[in-house]
Design an enzyme around this catalytic site. Structure first.
Site, PDB file in Angstrom:
ATOM      1  N   HIS A   1     -17.406  -8.745  14.999  1.00  0.00           N
ATOM      2  CA  HIS A   1     -16.271  -7.965  14.484  1.00  0.00           C
ATOM      3  C   HIS A   1     -15.510  -7.285  15.622  1.00  0.00           C
ATOM      4  O   HIS A   1     -14.276  -7.373  15.699  1.00  0.00           O
ATOM      5  CB  HIS A   1     -16.799  -6.918  13.492  1.00  0.00           C
ATOM      6  CG  HIS A   1     -15.738  -6.058  12.884  1.00  0.00           C
ATOM      7  ND1 HIS A   1     -15.273  -6.245  11.596  1.00  0.00           N
ATOM      8  CD2 HIS A   1     -15.035  -4.997  13.374  1.00  0.00           C
ATOM      9  CE1 HIS A   1     -14.348  -5.349  11.323  1.00  0.00           C
ATOM     10  NE2 HIS A   1     -14.186  -4.565  12.393  1.00  0.00           N
ATOM     11  N   GLU A   2     -16.239  -6.626  16.498  1.00  0.00           N
ATOM     12  CA  GLU A   2     -15.582  -5.890  17.577  1.00  0.00           C
ATOM     13  C   GLU A   2     -14.941  -6.827  18.590  1.00  0.00           C
ATOM     14  O   GLU A   2     -13.852  -6.550  19.111  1.00  0.00           O
ATOM     15  CB  GLU A   2     -16.570  -4.949  18.265  1.00  0.00           C
ATOM     16  CG  GLU A   2     -17.274  -3.968  17.330  1.00  0.00           C
ATOM     17  CD  GLU A   2     -16.318  -3.196  16.437  1.00  0.00           C
ATOM     18  OE1 GLU A   2     -15.182  -2.911  16.867  1.00  0.00           O
ATOM     19  OE2 GLU A   2     -16.704  -2.880  15.300  1.00  0.00           O
TER      20      GLU A   2
ATOM     21  N   HIS B   1     -11.575  -8.074  17.545  1.00  0.00           N
ATOM     22  CA  HIS B   1     -10.493  -7.111  17.758  1.00  0.00           C
ATOM     23  C   HIS B   1      -9.870  -7.222  19.144  1.00  0.00           C
ATOM     24  O   HIS B   1      -8.753  -6.735  19.352  1.00  0.00           O
ATOM     25  CB  HIS B   1     -11.025  -5.692  17.594  1.00  0.00           C
ATOM     26  CG  HIS B   1     -11.042  -5.195  16.183  1.00  0.00           C
ATOM     27  ND1 HIS B   1      -9.942  -5.227  15.367  1.00  0.00           N
ATOM     28  CD2 HIS B   1     -12.048  -4.632  15.455  1.00  0.00           C
ATOM     29  CE1 HIS B   1     -10.255  -4.702  14.199  1.00  0.00           C
ATOM     30  NE2 HIS B   1     -11.529  -4.331  14.218  1.00  0.00           N
TER      31      HIS B   1
ATOM     32  N   GLY C   1     -19.901   2.751  13.176  1.00  0.00           N
ATOM     33  CA  GLY C   1     -20.874   1.719  13.496  1.00  0.00           C
ATOM     34  C   GLY C   1     -20.614   1.183  14.882  1.00  0.00           C
ATOM     35  O   GLY C   1     -21.527   0.991  15.678  1.00  0.00           O
ATOM     36  N   ALA C   2     -19.331   0.972  15.183  1.00  0.00           N
ATOM     37  CA  ALA C   2     -18.909   0.505  16.501  1.00  0.00           C
ATOM     38  C   ALA C   2     -17.411   0.730  16.611  1.00  0.00           C
ATOM     39  O   ALA C   2     -16.729   0.970  15.618  1.00  0.00           O
ATOM     40  CB  ALA C   2     -19.247  -0.969  16.692  1.00  0.00           C
ATOM     41  N   MET C   3     -16.891   0.643  17.833  1.00  0.00           N
ATOM     42  CA  MET C   3     -15.463   0.847  18.073  1.00  0.00           C
ATOM     43  C   MET C   3     -14.979  -0.125  19.131  1.00  0.00           C
ATOM     44  O   MET C   3     -15.560  -0.239  20.202  1.00  0.00           O
ATOM     45  CB  MET C   3     -15.198   2.288  18.505  1.00  0.00           C
ATOM     46  CG  MET C   3     -13.737   2.569  18.860  1.00  0.00           C
ATOM     47  SD  MET C   3     -12.640   2.252  17.457  1.00  0.00           S
ATOM     48  CE  MET C   3     -11.103   1.874  18.318  1.00  0.00           C
ATOM     49  N   GLU C   4     -13.865  -0.798  18.833  1.00  0.00           N
ATOM     50  CA  GLU C   4     -13.379  -1.914  19.626  1.00  0.00           C
ATOM     51  C   GLU C   4     -12.574  -1.513  20.849  1.00  0.00           C
ATOM     52  O   GLU C   4     -11.611  -2.216  21.222  1.00  0.00           O
ATOM     53  CB  GLU C   4     -12.518  -2.836  18.748  1.00  0.00           C
ATOM     54  CG  GLU C   4     -11.204  -2.248  18.237  1.00  0.00           C
ATOM     55  CD  GLU C   4     -11.277  -1.541  16.903  1.00  0.00           C
ATOM     56  OE1 GLU C   4     -10.243  -1.349  16.267  1.00  0.00           O
ATOM     57  OE2 GLU C   4     -12.401  -1.180  16.493  1.00  0.00           O
TER      58      GLU C   4
ATOM     59  N   GLU D   1      -8.218  -4.545  10.511  1.00  0.00           N
ATOM     60  CA  GLU D   1      -9.596  -4.577  10.033  1.00  0.00           C
ATOM     61  C   GLU D   1      -9.880  -5.732   9.088  1.00  0.00           C
ATOM     62  O   GLU D   1     -10.990  -6.261   9.071  1.00  0.00           O
ATOM     63  CB  GLU D   1      -9.941  -3.246   9.354  1.00  0.00           C
ATOM     64  CG  GLU D   1      -9.877  -2.052  10.284  1.00  0.00           C
ATOM     65  CD  GLU D   1     -10.793  -2.192  11.492  1.00  0.00           C
ATOM     66  OE1 GLU D   1     -11.739  -2.993  11.441  1.00  0.00           O
ATOM     67  OE2 GLU D   1     -10.550  -1.502  12.497  1.00  0.00           O
TER      68      GLU D   1
END
EC number: 3.4.11.-
Length: 952
Positions: A393-394, A397, A357-360, A416
């Site tokens: 959320h990202e 992080h 979905g996404a990556m931090e 997470e």
């Protein structure tokens, strides 16, 4: 009877201490990662194709393109414990990388997209050794003058040992260098390599994403490193504890946009482009991208914020919402963590092809287009919520995960879990009118309960030695790691471990410091460590049973199938937890005292786990259940909305686990004709969905349809009235969600008025495709209803609109709806499309198969399709892809017969050599779930039919 129960005191620190016993939120689509297997062997370490050296920039500034050289064919290495293990030895510590990469955005003569690279890493020897192991996967190396795969230099005065032998170890993914002498402790060395890899479309490492813009095909060179794919981009010490500083240079066409985790320090009208050196960081957080993108930007407290996307998406304003919300969310987290954002900029980029979905990535967050881009004319209320929560959320992080990082993947939940909780807090700051924090219960608690109640669940924290292989790491990216946490973060913890790595016990130490400093009392004889370890080191959760006749309270490990208790692994804590209990009596919140006096007797109704602040289920004696049912039927508003949802969910799952009978659980839904709130309706529909899965192929189905149609009719009429015959949009955030529920359920249960409405809207759109009359909130459900009721014409129109869609969010709605058709031949055609990346993007293939399997007509088709093509799917879509877990669970969730169980076990046996990658645990869970389903159907079919035939 277990001890340690008490009333929560609603003090902030107490909420933190017992946080892991409550539940956070989760992004179902967040952080799923691909461990690809390349289709093409042309640039693999064992092939005989040519190798291209990267360009070299001379001291004068000109760029030289090296010639093709002979490839390196690795030798067959003897067995040795060091290079046959998956973990790095503790002998070397990286300090600094200098990396130059040149991605080719057009195909070469062999029809491949490739990238070439030149890299050196400076490392320190911390223990004497004559062996260098560095991660490398699917890279081909150019030999140096000494006929080895790398060049080793000493940076100090100590002589450097020569390389005795070098080879690639594909199984454990190492470049191995044996030395003729030993490296000296405390000395620093430099390792140089020149290599080539495929810029494949496999969604992992350094890969390509392709899209069409104004009829022209364009290529993006992008990255996805987590958890173990940085080694596919360049040789590196690819473990989270191996933090280092990176200096990156990208070579690129002059018309492309370059972005990296840090800002430019030199640029020109032609390649190369260099970036500032990074902070000390882990390899999995590295990102670099070459694209033909535009961006919009703003500044918030001296932090540069940029949103990158396709040019048309930026021109159409689809990045504005993300840009406007990023600054406030960053400010919120700075205050919440009491720690300044550690970087000078925050870039966020939307990619057409992205498995997660996404990556931090630190400073350059990558997203699916559906997770970042918002168009008010196309995006629904739920799309906007998803964007807000994923951004939060990202960004969370950037501190918890990036600044302070887990030492090893067994503590993935430490990253997470916290991000999954505070994403709701960040989104609430961005959209305070949504009251989004309440949705943690639906998005998180109920979701993780379903997995954590299985005997095949796992603790939050595993032993390091149990998590070694890349596919084992990928398996940890599940609901347990994301959802089974709720806590807060102290600035002392972040400041102490900034740019460093931690284990979960470090956090407990800092929480204990907070408890001590505030004078907060804990249960007698307990510490933060003793309380929290019970939630972290053993799997599952308890059911708390309250007997209002005797005043007795006890706890028991909750298992969805009690017969599996014998297969549960032993626990040092005997599956006993320290459980925070908050309760109310006859609608009044009780004084918060220790629950040791057991004042829970009497004739009044008792409701425990008020507002679902604890991670456990609650059962009562029959008399109290009857009192609660009476309250629901007479004045349900006296029970908080969240707890109405909780009562339904607890009752249905307690019935499945045989604590109460199924009839009692079904009776919790009979009041729904008077319910207008979203959360109880959503909880009921989620639980009734299990009944549909078990019975939609049996004679019970008709009775269920009639019952639910009767219950939903008032809700449908309610929204028809408040929207002035569907012309307005409800004001409330969750009211908009419940409007969707009303239409979806009314249509799917055969309400003629609803079906006429949806078919009419869709038919109107078919007549004039340029004017879609359906509100974005309602499109998914209306498309699905109309396609299910229609035939080939409706499906083909939907497919045409899907292929023509220029906005990913709209395409996703249509992609889901196309799986709703009742025509088997159309579903079979759609299944075939999932293996053609020109029709269905690789990132969407597995979820599309699951959509088809969710359709009762498509379930057996999807199962046959997956079985027949498992080897191909597994090879093409990557053994480490988190989506395999979703695929296996999604296709088998309806299984409830002995024949299906036999097929499932045969599928497991037939593919034991191929493997299941990150879906390995899902196969075991599916077998366990199917076994439980078989017994449940046999035991409950008659009572379900009898209850459904009765009126409330």
């Amino acid at each position: 009877m277990g001890g340690g129960f008490y009333i929560s005191k609603f003090v902030g620190v107490v909420g933190i201490v017992f946080g892991a016993g409550a539940v956070a939120t989760v992004i179902a689509l967040a952080v799923v990662y691909s461990q690809e297997v390349a289709k093409n062997e042309a640039v693999s370490p064992t092939n005989g194709g040519s190798t291209v050296k990267p360009p070299v920039t001379t001291p004068g500034g000109s760029t030289v393109v090296p010639q093709v050289t002979t490839p390196v064919i690795p030798t067959t290495a003897p067995s040795n414990e060091a290079w046959d293990k998956y973990r790095l030895p503790d002998t070397l510590k990286p300090e600094h990388y200098n990396l130059t990469l040149w991605p080719r955005l057009t195909v070469n003569a062999q029809g491949l997209y490739i990238f070439t690279g030149k890299s050196y890493v400076v490392f320190q020897c911390v223990k004497e050794t004559d062996l260098i192991l560095i991660h490398s996967n699917k890279l081909n190396y150019t030999k140096w003058g000494d006929d080895h795969l790398a060049k080793l230099s000493a940076l100090g005065s100590t002589p450097v040992p020569t390389i005795k032998k070098s080879w690639l170890q594909p199984t454990t993914q190492f470049l191995v260098l044996e030395l003729n002498g030993k490296l000296a402790v405390g000395e620093s060395y430099q390792l140089d390599t020149v290599f080539v890899g495929e810029l494949a479309d496999d969604l992992g490492g350094f890969y390509r994403s392709v899209y069409l813009e104004e009829g022209e095909e364009k290529v993006v060179a992008t990255t996805q490193m987590q958890p173990t794919d940085a080694r596919k981009a360049f040789p590196c010490f690819d473990e989270p504890a191996m933090k280092a500083i990176f200096h990156i240079t990208l070579l690129h066409p002059p018309t492309t946009v370059k972005c990296c985790i840090m800002i430019l320090n030199k640029t020109s009208s032609y390649c190369p482009t260099s970036f500032d050196e990074t902070k000390k960081m882990s390899t999995y957080l590295l990102a670099f991208i070459v694209s033909d993108y535009d961006y919009i930007n703003s500044t918030s407290d001296n932090v540069l914020i940029r949103i990158y996307a396709r040019k048309k998406a930026i021109a159409d304003g689809q990045g504005e919402y993300a840009l406007n919300k990023t600054g406030p969310i960053l400010k919120f987290f700075e205050k919440y963590y009491n720690a300044t954002y550690p970087l000078p900029k925050s870039d966020q980029i939307a990619l057409p092809d992205f498995n997660a979905g996404a990556m931090e990535n630190w400073g350059l967050i990558t997203y699916r287009e559906t997770a970042l881009l918002y168009d008010p004319n196309m995006s629904s209320n739920s799309n906007k919520e998803r964007i807000a929560t994923i951004i939060a959320h990202e960004l969370a992080h950037m501190w918890f995960g990036n600044l302070v990082t887990l030492r090893w993947w067994n503590d993935l939940w430490l990253n997470e879990g916290f991000a999954s909780y505070v994403e709701y807090l960040g989104a609430n700051e961005a959209e305070p009118d949504w009251n989004i924090k309440d949705l943690i219960v639906l998005g998180d608690v109920h979701r993780v309960f379903a997995v954590d109640a299985l005997a095949s669940s796992h603790p939050l924290s595993s032993k390091e030695e149990d998590i070694q292989k890349p596919e084992q790491i990928s398996e940890l990216f599940d609901a347990i790691s994301y959802s089974k946490v709720r806590s807060s973060i102290f600035s002392t913890y972040l400041n102490t471990f900034a740019y460093d790595n931690t284990v979960y016990t470090d956090l407990w130490d800092h929480l204990q410091m907070a408890v001590n400093s505030t004078g907060t009392s804990l249960p007698t004889g307990q510490t933060v460590h003793s309380i929290m370890n019970r939630w972290v080191l053993q799997m599952g959760f308890p059911v708390v049973t309250i007997n209002t006749a005797t005043g007795m309270i006890n706890q028991q490990h909750f298992l969805l199938d009690p017969a599996t208790a014998g297969s549960v692994p032993p626990s040092d804590f005997s599956y006993v937890w320290i459980v925070p209990i908050r309760w109310m009596k006859t609608g009044l919140l009780q004084k918060q005292t220790w629950l040791e006096d057991k004042t829970v007797t009497g004739e009044s109704w008792i409701l425990a786990n008020l507002n679902v602040s604890g991670y456990y289920r609650v059962n009562y004696d029959n008399a109290n259940w009857e009192r609660l049912l009476n309250v629901l039927s007479s004045h349900h508003e006296s029970i908080p909305v969240i707890n109405r949802a909780q009562l339904v969910d607890d009752a249905f799952n307690l019935a499945r686990a045989k604590y109460i009978n199924t009839t009692l659980a079904l009776r919790t839904t009979k009041y729904l004709r008077r319910e207008r709130e979203y959360m109880p309706w959503e909880s009921a529909l989620d639980n009734l969905d299990f009944f549909y899965l078990m019975f939609d192929r049996s004679e019970v189905y008709g009775d269920m349809q009639a019952y639910l149609k009767y219950q939903v009719e008032p809700l449908f009429k309610h929204f028809e009235n408040i929207t002035r015959n569907w012309t307005d949009v409800p004001n409330g955030h969750t009211d908009q969600y419940n409007q969707v529920n009303a239409i979806r359920v009314a249509c799917s249960t055969g309400m003629e008025e609803c079906q006429t409405l949806t078919k009419g809207w869709y038919s109107q759109w078919m007549k004039d495709s340029a004017k879609n009359p359906i509100h974005p909130n309602l499109r998914t459900t209306v498309y699905c209803s109309a396609i299910a009721a229609g035939g080939a014409a409706e499906w083909e129109f939907g497919w045409t609109q899907f292929k023509a869609a220029t906005i990913a969010i709209e395409a996703d709605k249509l992609r889901f709806a196309l799986a709703c058709t009742k025509q088997p031949w159309l579903l079979n055609k759609y299944l075939e499309y999932t293996l053609d990346a020109t029709k269905i993007r690789k990132q969407d293939a597995t979820s599309t198969i699951v959509y088809i399997a969710s359709n009762v007509v498509g379930q057996s088709l999807a199962w046959d399709f997956m079985r027949d093509r498992w080897s191909y799917i597994f090879t093409q879509y990557g053994g480490g892809s988190f989506s395999f877990s979703n695929l296996i669970n999604g296709v088998t969730k309806r299984f409830s017969t002995e024949f299906e169980l036999k097929q499932l076990k045969q599928f497991q046996a037939d593919n034991s050599e191929v493997g299941f990658g990150s879906g390995t645990l899902a196969v075991s869970q599916s077998i366990e779930r199917t076994t439980a389903n078989i017994k449940w159907v046999a035991e409950n079919k008659k009572s379900v039919q009898e209850c459904k035939n009765s009126k409330p």
